[in-house]
Enzyme design. Structure first.
Site, PDB file in Angstrom:
ATOM      1  N   GLU A  82       0.847  -1.197   0.000  1.00 47.32           N
ATOM      2  CA  GLU A  82       0.000   0.000   0.000  1.00 47.32           C
ATOM      3  C   GLU A  82       0.880   1.245   0.000  1.00 47.32           C
ATOM      4  O   GLU A  82       0.403   2.350   0.243  1.00 47.32           O
ATOM      5  CB  GLU A  82      -0.953  -0.003   1.193  1.00 47.32           C
ATOM      6  CG  GLU A  82      -0.271  -0.056   2.553  1.00 47.32           C
ATOM      7  CD  GLU A  82      -1.229   0.255   3.693  1.00 47.32           C
ATOM      8  OE1 GLU A  82      -1.724   1.394   3.733  1.00 47.32           O
ATOM      9  OE2 GLU A  82      -1.465  -0.616   4.532  1.00 47.32           O
ATOM     10  N   CYS A 116      -3.416  -3.251   4.435  1.00 48.22           N
ATOM     11  CA  CYS A 116      -2.503  -4.318   4.860  1.00 48.22           C
ATOM     12  C   CYS A 116      -2.842  -5.675   4.263  1.00 48.22           C
ATOM     13  O   CYS A 116      -2.218  -6.686   4.599  1.00 48.22           O
ATOM     14  CB  CYS A 116      -2.487  -4.410   6.388  1.00 48.22           C
ATOM     15  SG  CYS A 116      -2.174  -2.837   7.177  1.00 48.22           S
ATOM     16  N   THR A 158       2.643   3.667  16.088  1.00 45.37           N
ATOM     17  CA  THR A 158       2.207   2.393  15.510  1.00 45.37           C
ATOM     18  C   THR A 158       2.722   2.224  14.068  1.00 45.37           C
ATOM     19  O   THR A 158       2.200   1.418  13.308  1.00 45.37           O
ATOM     20  CB  THR A 158       0.663   2.214  15.547  1.00 45.37           C
ATOM     21  OG1 THR A 158       0.050   3.249  14.760  1.00 45.37           O
ATOM     22  CG2 THR A 158       0.130   2.303  16.966  1.00 45.37           C
ATOM     23  N   SER A 208     -11.051   2.151  13.383  1.00 42.02           N
ATOM     24  CA  SER A 208     -10.217   1.102  12.771  1.00 42.02           C
ATOM     25  C   SER A 208     -10.142  -0.125  13.688  1.00 42.02           C
ATOM     26  O   SER A 208     -10.089  -1.254  13.212  1.00 42.02           O
ATOM     27  CB  SER A 208      -8.826   1.624  12.422  1.00 42.02           C
ATOM     28  OG  SER A 208      -8.043   1.837  13.570  1.00 42.02           O
ATOM     29  N   HIS A 246      -2.775 -10.278  11.838  1.00 43.51           N
ATOM     30  CA  HIS A 246      -2.181  -9.013  11.408  1.00 43.51           C
ATOM     31  C   HIS A 246      -2.015  -8.172  12.676  1.00 43.51           C
ATOM     32  O   HIS A 246      -2.929  -8.086  13.482  1.00 43.51           O
ATOM     33  CB  HIS A 246      -3.124  -8.308  10.420  1.00 43.51           C
ATOM     34  CG  HIS A 246      -2.787  -6.868  10.225  1.00 43.51           C
ATOM     35  ND1 HIS A 246      -1.563  -6.482   9.740  1.00 43.51           N
ATOM     36  CD2 HIS A 246      -3.476  -5.729  10.487  1.00 43.51           C
ATOM     37  CE1 HIS A 246      -1.529  -5.155   9.701  1.00 43.51           C
ATOM     38  NE2 HIS A 246      -2.674  -4.678  10.149  1.00 43.51           N
ATOM     39  N   LYS A 255      -5.825  -8.638  22.621  1.00 38.03           N
ATOM     40  CA  LYS A 255      -7.274  -8.429  22.760  1.00 38.03           C
ATOM     41  C   LYS A 255      -8.040  -9.307  21.765  1.00 38.03           C
ATOM     42  O   LYS A 255      -9.134  -9.779  22.048  1.00 38.03           O
ATOM     43  CB  LYS A 255      -7.628  -6.963  22.496  1.00 38.03           C
ATOM     44  CG  LYS A 255      -7.188  -6.038  23.618  1.00 38.03           C
ATOM     45  CD  LYS A 255      -7.618  -4.615  23.332  1.00 38.03           C
ATOM     46  CE  LYS A 255      -7.090  -3.686  24.403  1.00 38.03           C
ATOM     47  NZ  LYS A 255      -7.560  -2.308  24.255  1.00 38.03           N
ATOM     48  N   ASN A 325       4.222  -2.069  13.051  1.00 41.94           N
ATOM     49  CA  ASN A 325       3.302  -2.498  12.003  1.00 41.94           C
ATOM     50  C   ASN A 325       3.971  -2.327  10.646  1.00 41.94           C
ATOM     51  O   ASN A 325       4.232  -1.215  10.213  1.00 41.94           O
ATOM     52  CB  ASN A 325       2.016  -1.667  12.078  1.00 41.94           C
ATOM     53  CG  ASN A 325       0.929  -2.200  11.163  1.00 41.94           C
ATOM     54  OD1 ASN A 325       1.146  -3.176  10.432  1.00 41.94           O
ATOM     55  ND2 ASN A 325      -0.236  -1.582  11.202  1.00 41.94           N
ATOM     56  N   SER A 359      -7.501  -2.409   6.106  1.00 38.81           N
ATOM     57  CA  SER A 359      -8.557  -1.418   6.296  1.00 38.81           C
ATOM     58  C   SER A 359      -9.298  -1.130   4.994  1.00 38.81           C
ATOM     59  O   SER A 359      -8.769  -1.333   3.905  1.00 38.81           O
ATOM     60  CB  SER A 359      -7.950  -0.120   6.825  1.00 38.81           C
ATOM     61  OG  SER A 359      -7.437  -0.328   8.121  1.00 38.81           O
TER      62      SER A 359
END
Ligand code: ACO
Length: 451
Positions: A82, A116, A158, A208, A246, A255, A325, A359
């Protein structure tokens, strides 16, 4: 053809990083916000010496060298990214310089883009090609790479950067399950790059996270349904040896594993709930779509899943925690981390699920079996040995002061569209074998060298 999957892999991350503890101080946020709140330790970044072409080429060339790949044995090469530096010309065409030199130009494939997810799209295309009637017996290579940078503010810690190159073919040690991929694709403005004059995304951070978790819910439940069609005894997470995600930042992945358990809880009968989820009956009437930011649900299922997380997911986070990331390669950095955390003996016969998310949004859960056929054992050993060398390079990186990092980001930002342009970033600091940008000329043509 049988046992189509990943035969060899190579990962590239930048030689410089900023420490997240230093960054917390520099950004004047609470101590622990990035390291505990986001679960990140170090963030890799590139100066203006590297761009998407160079990092993909670095990963590709290393894969070819380390595995003595005959370029005429490659029939497909594709890229997922991307990081756009040209609205028309693909990164794949630049990578062809390596092949065209040897007269190897009969090579299908081009770039795939959606946040991603592009790397996974490219990977599926290549797997499908090998399994199709168009296949001519040669292998495929998939390269996923990105330079993930955010403007100053809460999203900046991030970021990350890196590229992964994967050799695809039959009789592989990492075999893709057929017929059970589960996708969830829909439209959302959670993270997107509509400003073509800028390298930075527009990001609605909270949205997001919600999009990511709802995509996970959808993919996981559909994946389990498809798996149960093949094997009625399939019990979701409990039937898997690993679950990889991811990783936008490591805390979200932890989480997410809790979220997978919450899904198992919601899907269980009341008798099963009592047995498998003791003490969680207060969540009996909770609904999936109303709980994305429910602190009580999140906490209870993170506590519940802690042991499962340590066993099935945490080993996959080493690269994500130490590089950040990487966007398209993030999930595959997870695969690399998982593989090097174990010996080949511990891996043979294991099955794990992977969740890919991009996304906007595109997502899939799919599964890999390690050495479905035992004869691939020596290939697995070679793969792991080679990745061990790569991951060890994390310790050979240079730590950079956040001010220097911030200045280098400013240089990138200011010169994003400058032409002609000569980069000022250090060549000395790059790892040997790294491709770097030498010059952008008046016609915006880029030239590179290899260190
Ligand atoms: N010590 C420990 N933890 C802390 C501290 C502290 N001093 N301060 C804050 N925290 C915790 C918060 O409680 C929060 O934890 P929680 O998520 O469990 O609530 C966490 O640190 C982050 O703090 P927030 O205030 O929620 O973070 P902020 O709003 O500043 O930004 C975000 C976080 C939204 C992730 C931002 O970094 C971002 O936008 N990133 C890019 C988008 C992204 O990665 N999205 C995920 C999927 S999409 C993709 O892959 C791009």
């Amino acid at each position: 053809v049988q046992n189509v999957g990943i035969l060899a892999m190579e990962l590239y991350f930048p030689s410089q990083y900023v420490d997240q503890v230093d960054l917390e101080k520099f950004d004047e946020v609470g101590t622990g916000k990035y390291t505990i709140g986001l679960g990140q330790s170090k963030m890799g970044f590139c100066s203006d010496r590297e761009d998407i072409n160079s990092i993909c080429m670095t990963a590709l060339h290393r894969l070819i060298e380390k595995n003595n790949i005959n370029l005429h044995d490659i029939g497909r090469l594709e890229v997922g990214t991307e990081t756009i530096i040209d609205k028309s010309k693909s990164v794949k065409t630049f990578l062809m310089t390596l092949f065209a030199k040897e007269g190897a130009t009969d090579i299908e494939g081009i770039d795939s883009t959606n946040a991603c997810y592009g790397g996974t799209a490219a990977l599926f295309n290549s797997i499908n090609w090998v399994e199709s009637s168009s296949w001519d017996g040669r292998k495929a290579i998939v390269v996923a790479g990105d330079i993930a940078v955010y403007g100053k503010g809460p999203a900046r810690p991030t970021g990350g950067a890196g590229a992964v190159a994967m050799l695809i073919g039959p009789d592989a040690p990492l075999v893709f399950d057929c017929g059970v991929r589960a996708s969830y694709m829909t439209h959302a403005y959670d993270f997107y790059k509509p400003d073509l004059a800028s390298e930075f995304p527009y990001v609605d951070g909270k949205l997001s996270i919600k999009c990511y978790l709802s995509a996970l819910d959808n993919c996981y439940n559909l994946f389990c349904k498809k798996m149960r069609k093949e094997n009625p005894d399939f019990k979701g997470l409990l039937s898997l040896d690993g679950m990889l995600f991811h990783s936008p930042y490591c805390k979200l992945v932890q989480k997410s594993l809790g979220r997978v358990c919450f899904n198992d809880f919601l899907n269980a009968s009341s008798a099963e709930r009592e047995k498998q989820f003791p003490g969680l009956s207060q969540f009996d009437n909770h609904k999936r779509e109303e709980t994305y930011f429910d602190r009580d649900v999140e906490k209870a299922f993170m506590v519940y899943s802690e042991k499962l997380f340590n066993e099935k997911t945490k080993p996959s986070l080493h690269v994500a925690k130490n590089v950040g990331n990487m966007y398209t390669p993030s999930l595959y950095g997870g695969l690399v981390s998982y593989l090097v955390s174990k010996s080949p003996d511990q891996l043979i016969g294991k099955k794990f699920a992977l969740f890919s998310y991009g996304s906007g949004l595109a997502s899939t859960m799919y599964s890999i079996n390690i050495c479905k056929d035992m004869s691939a054992g020596s290939k697995l050993e070679t793969l792991i040995n080679s990745l061990n060398d790569t991951v060890a390079m994390l310790e050979k990186r240079q730590c950079v002061d956040p001010q220097v990092f911030s200045d280098l980001m400013d240089v990138r930002t200011q010169n994003y569209h400058t032409a002609p342009y000569e980069p000022s970033g250090s060549i000395d600091v790059l790892f040997p074998g790294t491709y770097y940008l030498v010059r952008i000329d008046e016609q915006r043509r880029r030239t590179y060298e290899r260190k």
